[in-house]
Design an enzyme around this catalytic site. Sequence first.
Site, PDB file in Angstrom:
ATOM      1  N   ASP A   1      37.623 -73.084  58.368  1.00 53.82           N
ATOM      2  CA  ASP A   1      38.429 -71.893  58.067  1.00 53.82           C
ATOM      3  C   ASP A   1      37.579 -70.849  57.366  1.00 53.82           C
ATOM      4  O   ASP A   1      36.412 -71.094  57.049  1.00 53.82           O
ATOM      5  CB  ASP A   1      39.670 -72.280  57.233  1.00 53.82           C
ATOM      6  CG  ASP A   1      39.315 -73.031  55.948  1.00 53.82           C
ATOM      7  OD1 ASP A   1      38.119 -73.252  55.684  1.00 53.82           O
ATOM      8  OD2 ASP A   1      40.243 -73.407  55.211  1.00 53.82           O
TER       9      ASP A   1
ATOM     10  N   ASN B   1      48.807 -77.126  47.409  1.00 54.61           N
ATOM     11  CA  ASN B   1      50.127 -76.929  48.023  1.00 54.61           C
ATOM     12  C   ASN B   1      50.275 -77.736  49.317  1.00 54.61           C
ATOM     13  O   ASN B   1      51.201 -77.513  50.086  1.00 54.61           O
ATOM     14  CB  ASN B   1      50.353 -75.440  48.303  1.00 54.61           C
ATOM     15  CG  ASN B   1      49.358 -74.877  49.307  1.00 54.61           C
ATOM     16  OD1 ASN B   1      48.477 -75.586  49.777  1.00 54.61           O
ATOM     17  ND2 ASN B   1      49.497 -73.600  49.633  1.00 54.61           N
TER      18      ASN B   1
ATOM     19  N   HIS C   1      48.145 -77.705  51.822  1.00 51.25           N
ATOM     20  CA  HIS C   1      47.545 -77.100  53.025  1.00 51.25           C
ATOM     21  C   HIS C   1      46.334 -77.898  53.485  1.00 51.25           C
ATOM     22  O   HIS C   1      45.677 -78.588  52.702  1.00 51.25           O
ATOM     23  CB  HIS C   1      47.227 -75.607  52.820  1.00 51.25           C
ATOM     24  CG  HIS C   1      46.053 -75.301  51.947  1.00 51.25           C
ATOM     25  ND1 HIS C   1      45.813 -74.043  51.447  1.00 51.25           N
ATOM     26  CD2 HIS C   1      45.029 -76.068  51.480  1.00 51.25           C
ATOM     27  CE1 HIS C   1      44.705 -74.058  50.730  1.00 51.25           C
ATOM     28  NE2 HIS C   1      44.208 -75.272  50.727  1.00 51.25           N
TER      29      HIS C   1
ATOM     30  N   GLU D   1      49.032 -73.309  56.063  1.00 53.21           N
ATOM     31  CA  GLU D   1      49.788 -73.209  54.817  1.00 53.21           C
ATOM     32  C   GLU D   1      51.220 -73.713  55.005  1.00 53.21           C
ATOM     33  O   GLU D   1      51.751 -73.688  56.121  1.00 53.21           O
ATOM     34  CB  GLU D   1      49.847 -71.735  54.384  1.00 53.21           C
ATOM     35  CG  GLU D   1      48.489 -71.072  54.129  1.00 53.21           C
ATOM     36  CD  GLU D   1      47.934 -71.337  52.732  1.00 53.21           C
ATOM     37  OE1 GLU D   1      48.134 -72.443  52.198  1.00 53.21           O
ATOM     38  OE2 GLU D   1      47.295 -70.421  52.191  1.00 53.21           O
TER      39      GLU D   1
HETATM   40  P1  PGA Z   1      39.244 -78.008  46.736  1.00 56.18           P
HETATM   41  O1  PGA Z   1      40.117 -77.228  47.792  1.00 56.18           O
HETATM   42  O2  PGA Z   1      38.408 -78.975  47.496  1.00 56.18           O
HETATM   43  O3  PGA Z   1      38.394 -76.932  46.088  1.00 56.18           O
HETATM   44  O4  PGA Z   1      40.166 -78.664  45.787  1.00 56.18           O
HETATM   45  C1  PGA Z   1      40.886 -77.889  48.718  1.00 56.18           C
HETATM   46  C2  PGA Z   1      41.790 -76.908  49.391  1.00 56.18           C
HETATM   47  O5  PGA Z   1      42.350 -76.026  48.723  1.00 56.18           O
HETATM   48  O6  PGA Z   1      41.965 -77.014  50.617  1.00 56.18           O
END
Ligand code: PGA
Length: 239
Positions: A70, A138, A140, A145
């Site tokens: 992404d 959250n 995602h 999302e």
């Molecule tokens: P993080 O992010 O590895 O920095 O916790 C994960 C995400 O938000 O997809």
Amino acid sequence: MPLPTPLPLPDHETVSTAAAGWIEERLVRQPNSLLCLATGGTPMRAYERLAQHARSNPALLAQARILKLDEWGGIPLDRPATCESYLQESLIRPLGLGSRYVGFASQPTDPKQECARIASWLAAEGPIDLCILGLGLNGHLGFNEPADSLQPHAHIATLTPESLSHAMIAAEPVRPTYGLTLGMADLLQSREILLMVTGTSKREPLRRLLDGRISPSFPASFLWLHPRVTLLVDQAALA
Ligand code: PGA
């Protein structure tokens, strides 16, 4: 059974070592694997270890293809906050993987067209062999999302407040205006998925994931539908 209750590893470091080992084992079996790579804090150390090992064993990533999961839409690609800079610095440039690397542009003139470009690349080169994911606070996966419905393929995402408060872009003055991400079908069609979850901040999302209720309001719950997910978690996240 998908998503068996994980045995927690002691900490982020041991999860990272195990993740790098998981990837390497599969690359040895299938050197031209297509890897889809998430960015963020969780997989950083695993990629560092993978890069270290690939330096002493160049055959490891000599045929692998890499697809960026992404990107933040609207942030110039060369800013340190982008997923692009993260992957370029951790793996692509040091290991010279540029010719076998594909990812969303962050400021395409036509974002829809950019999604179509990635979608048709994946349709021709896919499916993903090894999909490396982190868990959003959250729920995602990439920028899939929480929503009433999820999208199957590469698409433009409306970023949630949780995503807009992500540490990756905290120091970035340019605010992303949207996200670009592979879709849920792209992820679920991967031959194997590795999900890493570490740290106390992930306790609640991990609890919700392990709960086993599948809902678009928590996109990671769709991993229950995939037959080959490896879940690596640390004690802080599982406590
Ligand atoms: P993080 O992010 O590895 O920095 O916790 C994960 C995400 O938000 O997809």
